[in-house]
Scaffold this motif. Structure first.
Motif, PDB file in Angstrom:
ATOM      1  N   LEU A 104     -10.852   4.100  -4.730  1.00 21.45           N
ATOM      2  CA  LEU A 104     -11.531   3.716  -6.080  1.00 21.45           C
ATOM      3  C   LEU A 104     -11.862   4.804  -6.891  1.00 21.45           C
ATOM      4  CD1 LEU A 104     -13.363   0.576  -4.888  1.00 21.45           C
ATOM      5  CD2 LEU A 104     -11.467   0.572  -6.469  1.00 21.45           C
ATOM      6  N   ALA A 105     -12.577   5.921  -6.053  1.00 23.25           N
ATOM      7  CA  ALA A 105     -12.853   6.951  -6.747  1.00 23.25           C
ATOM      8  C   ALA A 105     -11.932   7.877  -7.419  1.00 23.25           C
ATOM      9  CB  ALA A 105     -13.634   7.981  -5.327  1.00 23.25           C
ATOM     10  N   LEU A 106     -10.828   7.821  -6.919  1.00 23.33           N
ATOM     11  CA  LEU A 106      -9.827   8.595  -7.517  1.00 23.33           C
ATOM     12  C   LEU A 106      -8.992   7.760  -8.710  1.00 23.33           C
ATOM     13  CD1 LEU A 106      -7.713  10.015  -4.276  1.00 23.33           C
ATOM     14  CD2 LEU A 106      -9.126  11.153  -5.975  1.00 23.33           C
ATOM     15  N   HIS A 107      -8.962   6.416  -8.423  1.00 24.75           N
ATOM     16  CA  HIS A 107      -8.684   5.466  -9.219  1.00 24.75           C
ATOM     17  C   HIS A 107      -9.563   5.501 -10.881  1.00 24.75           C
ATOM     18  CE1 HIS A 107      -7.363   1.915 -11.522  1.00 24.75           C
ATOM     19  NE2 HIS A 107      -8.381   1.398 -11.247  1.00 24.75           N
ATOM     20  N   ARG A 108     -10.768   5.620 -10.520  1.00 28.53           N
ATOM     21  CA  ARG A 108     -11.681   5.686 -11.860  1.00 28.53           C
ATOM     22  C   ARG A 108     -11.994   7.045 -12.234  1.00 28.53           C
ATOM     23  NH1 ARG A 108     -14.104   0.945 -13.010  1.00 28.53           N
ATOM     24  NH2 ARG A 108     -14.579   2.143 -14.742  1.00 28.53           N
ATOM     25  N   LEU A 127      -9.171   3.936 -19.548  1.00 29.96           N
ATOM     26  CA  LEU A 127      -9.355   3.485 -18.296  1.00 29.96           C
ATOM     27  C   LEU A 127      -7.779   2.894 -17.739  1.00 29.96           C
ATOM     28  CD1 LEU A 127     -11.046   2.167 -15.918  1.00 29.96           C
ATOM     29  CD2 LEU A 127     -11.367   0.053 -17.225  1.00 29.96           C
ATOM     30  N   VAL A 128      -7.456   3.055 -16.635  1.00 27.40           N
ATOM     31  CA  VAL A 128      -6.372   2.647 -16.017  1.00 27.40           C
ATOM     32  C   VAL A 128      -6.466   1.311 -15.202  1.00 27.40           C
ATOM     33  CG1 VAL A 128      -4.220   2.941 -14.871  1.00 27.40           C
ATOM     34  CG2 VAL A 128      -5.057   4.890 -16.112  1.00 27.40           C
ATOM     35  N   THR A 129      -5.826   0.442 -15.475  1.00 29.99           N
ATOM     36  CA  THR A 129      -6.109  -0.941 -14.829  1.00 29.99           C
ATOM     37  C   THR A 129      -5.514  -0.938 -13.356  1.00 29.99           C
ATOM     38  OG1 THR A 129      -4.095  -1.980 -15.416  1.00 29.99           O
ATOM     39  CG2 THR A 129      -6.004  -2.360 -16.831  1.00 29.99           C
ATOM     40  N   ALA A 130      -6.023  -1.432 -12.640  1.00 36.31           N
ATOM     41  CA  ALA A 130      -5.923  -1.395 -11.123  1.00 36.31           C
ATOM     42  C   ALA A 130      -4.373  -1.816 -10.882  1.00 36.31           C
ATOM     43  CB  ALA A 130      -6.606  -2.364 -10.335  1.00 36.31           C
ATOM     44  N   GLN A 131      -3.843  -2.830 -11.849  1.00 35.99           N
ATOM     45  CA  GLN A 131      -2.538  -3.338 -11.623  1.00 35.99           C
ATOM     46  C   GLN A 131      -1.608  -2.300 -12.188  1.00 35.99           C
ATOM     47  OE1 GLN A 131      -5.104  -4.824 -13.264  1.00 35.99           O
ATOM     48  NE2 GLN A 131      -5.452  -6.557 -12.029  1.00 35.99           N
ATOM     49  N   SER A 132      -2.102  -1.324 -12.942  1.00 37.09           N
ATOM     50  CA  SER A 132      -1.316  -0.111 -13.252  1.00 37.09           C
ATOM     51  C   SER A 132      -1.308   1.260 -12.300  1.00 37.09           C
ATOM     52  CB  SER A 132      -1.314   0.197 -14.755  1.00 37.09           C
ATOM     53  OG  SER A 132      -1.291  -0.743 -15.644  1.00 37.09           O
ATOM     54  N   ARG A 133      -2.041   0.863 -11.332  1.00 37.81           N
ATOM     55  CA  ARG A 133      -2.179   2.179 -10.520  1.00 37.81           C
ATOM     56  C   ARG A 133      -1.464   2.029  -9.263  1.00 37.81           C
ATOM     57  NH1 ARG A 133      -3.752   6.721 -11.779  1.00 37.81           N
ATOM     58  NH2 ARG A 133      -6.040   5.946 -12.598  1.00 37.81           N
ATOM     59  N   ARG A 134      -0.502   2.876  -8.864  1.00 41.53           N
ATOM     60  CA  ARG A 134       0.312   2.686  -7.625  1.00 41.53           C
ATOM     61  C   ARG A 134      -0.184   3.493  -6.385  1.00 41.53           C
ATOM     62  NH1 ARG A 134       5.487   5.114 -10.229  1.00 41.53           N
ATOM     63  NH2 ARG A 134       3.817   6.479 -11.121  1.00 41.53           N
ATOM     64  N   VAL A 135      -0.586   2.727  -5.520  1.00 43.38           N
ATOM     65  CA  VAL A 135      -1.031   3.361  -4.489  1.00 43.38           C
ATOM     66  C   VAL A 135      -0.110   2.978  -3.269  1.00 43.38           C
ATOM     67  CG1 VAL A 135      -3.081   3.221  -2.729  1.00 43.38           C
ATOM     68  CG2 VAL A 135      -3.291   2.755  -5.234  1.00 43.38           C
ATOM     69  N   GLY A 136       0.159   4.014  -2.318  1.00 42.55           N
ATOM     70  CA  GLY A 136       1.066   3.858  -1.183  1.00 42.55           C
ATOM     71  C   GLY A 136       0.476   4.212   0.167  1.00 42.55           C
TER      72      GLY A 136
END
Length: 308
Positions: A104-108, A127-136
């Motif tokens: 969350l810190a990196l995403h925001r 702001l990038v939406t969570a749906q657009s953030r790719r996490v692996g």
């Protein structure tokens, strides 16, 4: 029936109280007050003492007080001795908390905003939406699956990789070396939760970083020996990676002059992603002891060929 505990002495007091209250039939001893060595049937430890077979001739099970056993030299342990890793639900919960916090810190874009605060600069960014953030997630064991399950509640686009094939709801799963490049190409935030084995030692290297999208971030919750430090510095300084969050190092702690301490794109924490908590781990350990007494399979039994 006697258990010897060899790890953090402060937590050892809690372990002793729990055994006295809930399993008084099992005698509890804490290193170095071992007493009669021939009476010890179980050893719970972070790092076992040398020459186990000679010191403890009647030892029946070696329990790790950690989720991993890479700190053990399995080749020096008696081949017939069962080695069991800790499946403490408290460890899983702690790792999920840490991974979620850092994602969350990196995403925001918290690193960017903290830099701006230091420079006294007030500037907003898209702001990038969570749906657009790719996490692996590298590693789809118990902890990796729990992390993905929690991250799914935020709506992230999730993927995972492991040696063997998995099918997880809402996760694009990859398996084997041939699918690793495709997995990495889809990770803006990469979380390493792999066990340390001969195959994973040094896996976080320049080749892997180059396969990530430019500007990706790394969270290493695996082991320090999985990271090639010079390659990480080069990737950060060259812009291939934008941020690294490291909870593990090799060795720990790093030397006072280590470049990671002061690097502006590295967050360093002292291996605190999770800790074995006696209150949550006791039930798991006791259940395994009872299983052993009844001749039943042990939970968390280590496959020595795999190393976990």
């Amino acid at each position: 029936m006697t258990l010897l505990y060899k790890a953090d002495p402060e937590r050892g007091q809690a372990w002793q109280r729990l055994f006295q209250e809930r399993a008084p039939d099992i005698a509890f001893r804490q290193w170095p007050d071992v007493g009669n060595l021939e009476e010890i049937r179980y050893l719970a430890c972070w790092q076992p003492p040398e020459d186990l077979a000679r010191r403890f001739p009647n030892l029946e099970v070696l329990f790790a007080t950690s989720a991993g056993v890479d700190q053990f030299d399995l080749g020096l342990l008696p081949p017939e001795l069962p080695v069991v890793r800790m499946l403490d639900p408290g460890i899983v919960a702690g790792m999920v908390e840490y991974a979620t916090l850092m994602v969350l810190a990196l995403h925001r874009q918290l690193p960017r905003y903290l830099d701006q605060q230091g420079a006294r600069r007030w500037q907003e960014h898209a702001l990038v939406t969570a749906q657009s953030r790719r996490v692996g997630v590298l590693g789809l064991g118990q902890i990796g699956q729990a992390v993905l399950e929690r991250l799914a509640t935020f709506g992230f686009a999730l993927s995972g990789w492991s040696r063997s094939v998995h099918d997880l709801p809402g996760v694009h799963c990859h398996a084997g070396a041939e699918q690793l490049p495709a997995f990495l190409a889809d990770c803006e935030i990469l979380i390493c939760l792999l066990p340390l084995t001969g195959e994973t030692r040094g896996i976080l290297d320049a080749h892997l970083f180059a396969a990530l999208p430019r500007g990706a971030s790394l969270i290493n919750l695996g082991r320090g020996a999985q990271l090639v430090e010079a390659d990480l510095l080069a990737a950060l300084d060259g812009g291939q990676l934008s941020q690294a969050v490291l909870d593990v190092m090799e060795p720990e702690p790093p030397a006072a002059g280590h470049p990671f301490w002061q690097h502006p794109r590295i967050w360093l924490t002292p291996h605190v992603g999770a800790m074995t908590v006696p209150e949550t781990a006791f039930g798991v350990l006791l259940d395994n002891i009872r299983r052993h007494q009844r001749g039943e399979p042990l939970s968390g039994l280590v496959d020595r060929q795999r190393g976990y």
